[in-house]
Design a protein around this motif. Sequence first.
Motif, short mmCIF file in Angstrom:
data_model
loop_
_atom_site.label_atom_id
_atom_site.label_comp_id
_atom_site.label_asym_id
_atom_site.label_seq_id
_atom_site.Cartn_x
_atom_site.Cartn_y
_atom_site.Cartn_z
N LYS A 409 27.97 35.32 47.02
CA LYS A 409 29.19 35.99 46.56
C LYS A 409 29.86 35.20 45.42
O LYS A 409 30.40 35.80 44.49
N ALA A 413 30.57 36.69 41.70
CA ALA A 413 31.89 36.68 41.04
C ALA A 413 31.80 36.02 39.66
O ALA A 413 32.42 36.48 38.70
N GLY A 417 32.64 38.91 37.48
CA GLY A 417 34.10 38.84 37.41
C GLY A 417 34.75 38.90 38.78
O GLY A 417 35.86 38.40 38.96
N HIS A 418 34.09 39.52 39.77
CA HIS A 418 34.66 39.58 41.11
C HIS A 418 33.57 39.93 42.11
O HIS A 418 32.49 40.41 41.75
N SER A 419 33.87 39.72 43.38
CA SER A 419 32.94 40.09 44.45
C SER A 419 33.66 41.01 45.41
O SER A 419 34.89 40.94 45.57
N SER A 421 34.84 42.39 49.16
CA SER A 421 35.24 41.65 50.35
C SER A 421 34.06 41.50 51.30
O SER A 421 33.21 42.39 51.41
N SER A 439 37.53 37.67 49.43
CA SER A 439 37.08 38.26 48.16
C SER A 439 37.30 37.21 47.08
O SER A 439 38.21 36.39 47.18
N ILE A 440 36.45 37.24 46.05
CA ILE A 440 36.46 36.19 45.02
C ILE A 440 36.64 36.85 43.66
O ILE A 440 35.99 37.85 43.35
N ARG A 441 37.52 36.26 42.84
CA ARG A 441 37.74 36.75 41.48
C ARG A 441 37.60 35.60 40.49
O ARG A 441 38.07 34.49 40.74
N ARG A 442 36.96 35.88 39.39
CA ARG A 442 36.74 34.88 38.35
C ARG A 442 38.03 34.66 37.54
O ARG A 442 38.71 35.63 37.17
N LEU A 453 37.72 29.86 40.15
CA LEU A 453 37.62 31.08 40.96
C LEU A 453 38.82 31.16 41.90
O LEU A 453 39.28 30.13 42.42
#
Length: 532
Positions: A409, A413, A417-419, A421, A439-442, A453
């Motif tokens: 994940k 990201a 740019g993102h993953s 949830s 959830s992960i966002r760059r 991140l």
Amino acid sequence: MHGRTNPSPSLRAVPAGGGEMDAILRGHDGTGSPLGDPAHWPGSLTTLVGVMLASDQPVFLVWGGARTLLYNDAYARLLGDKHPAALGRDWLDVWHEARAELAPMLEDAFSGRTVALSDGRQDRHGIGGGGASMALSLVPVRDALGGVEGLYGTCREIAGPALVESRQREADAVLRDNEERQSFLLDLSDTLRTLTSPTQIAEIASRRLGEQLGASRVFYAEIDGSLMRVERDYVRGVGSLVGEHSLAAFGPDLLTAYRDGAVVAVDDVSADRRFSAEARAGLASRQVGAFVDVVLFREEEWVGLLAVQSASPRAWTAVEGNLIRDVGERIKAAIERGRADSALRESEAHLAAIFAAASVGLSEVGPDGRFLRVNAEMCRILGRSADELRDLGVADVTEDADVPSSREKIAQAIATGHSPSFDKRYRRPDGSSVWASSSIRRLDDAKGELKNLLVVTTDLSQRKEAEQRLAESERRLQELNETLEQQISDRTTERNLFATIVERTDIMVMAADLGYTILAINKANADEFERI
């Protein structure tokens, strides 16, 4: 000689060297020239023209019986106001003032001898000036039969003792000015770097520059539309101009110069024709006798103006103009940086407050997965302090079975740019596990490149516990249902068996309630009632 047409075939083969003379000679159609159309020039002349144009030293050709002069850009500068009329003329006519000395040299050279004048006699054939001495050489150029077609000439400046001394003094003065300027700018930059207030930046820079130049007034004004606003100024013996002023007062000529981005210097306001009588009177009332203005731009937009003024006429130097321009650029840059830093601090403080008070777990991690910043809720979820987490990475607090999916994940990201949830189990220091949804966002920097991140984490403990309780309730209900069904089945079987026995016996059976009301009778009893 200066007619323009397409480049001649003979000159097309010569690589273009650029410059004024290259363009002129390539556009020459031969009209009125003793050399005729370049298309018919001998190969030796075409080759030498290419060599001449490619040289950065003064080079010239004297060709044919008419002694026709051709030359390059460096020689054109030596000609001064004789250029461009000298092109295509008799070399001796061009240097008519030195004909008596040059004619014998020319005759010797055309006879086949290389001629050199290198004794350093000052400006013997009118070249140079200003104390310069020239070394001149003429080399014969022969045709296939050995005859002299023309001469290849070079000039080289020779510096005599007086000139060497004069130029050394000039070089030393330039060096001192440059060192002083660089030292001043470096010190100013160091001072401005610590400031964030636009007013303070403009005030300190104006004072430093005014003291450096001995000016009467210096100010930096920020421009907004047709107005400029002066919040602070440095003054010495004159009044302050703090306030708002219309740019229209500068007049159309100066406004045009400002739009070109030039350093606008006025040595004497009273004698400068760019000012109307009204404008001169207005400047005089403000005690402005001379000034230098530099307009600062952001792309095409005017954003600031640095003004250095003298109460009396003053001859501004190029060095001073360059210094004023450099200071203006530094003021503009310092103000923009200060505002950006202030905005960033405010934004970071606002985000930090949101970060700390968020009801979900928030963590900023590096591209390698190590924790950089965590909020209180994230610390609670993981059962660790912020200081502890800053020494760990995501993998260090994740159950081993969930580490591969977490890394997947993070990579997703970084790439997209993102993953989405995903649920995973974190491992607490006491060995227990806690379920969470992350959830992960760059996070990118100003250049759009990966910085860090942001991980948003929600505690799923209560949900998982509720799910477990629900599953247990459903299991127990299922067991109860199965037990009830069995009991009902058993009772039904027993009742059916009893009913069968009662129905088939010859004994009369009757069911009644406590009030002796008959509820049911079997067949034997019913038959007996009928018989009676």
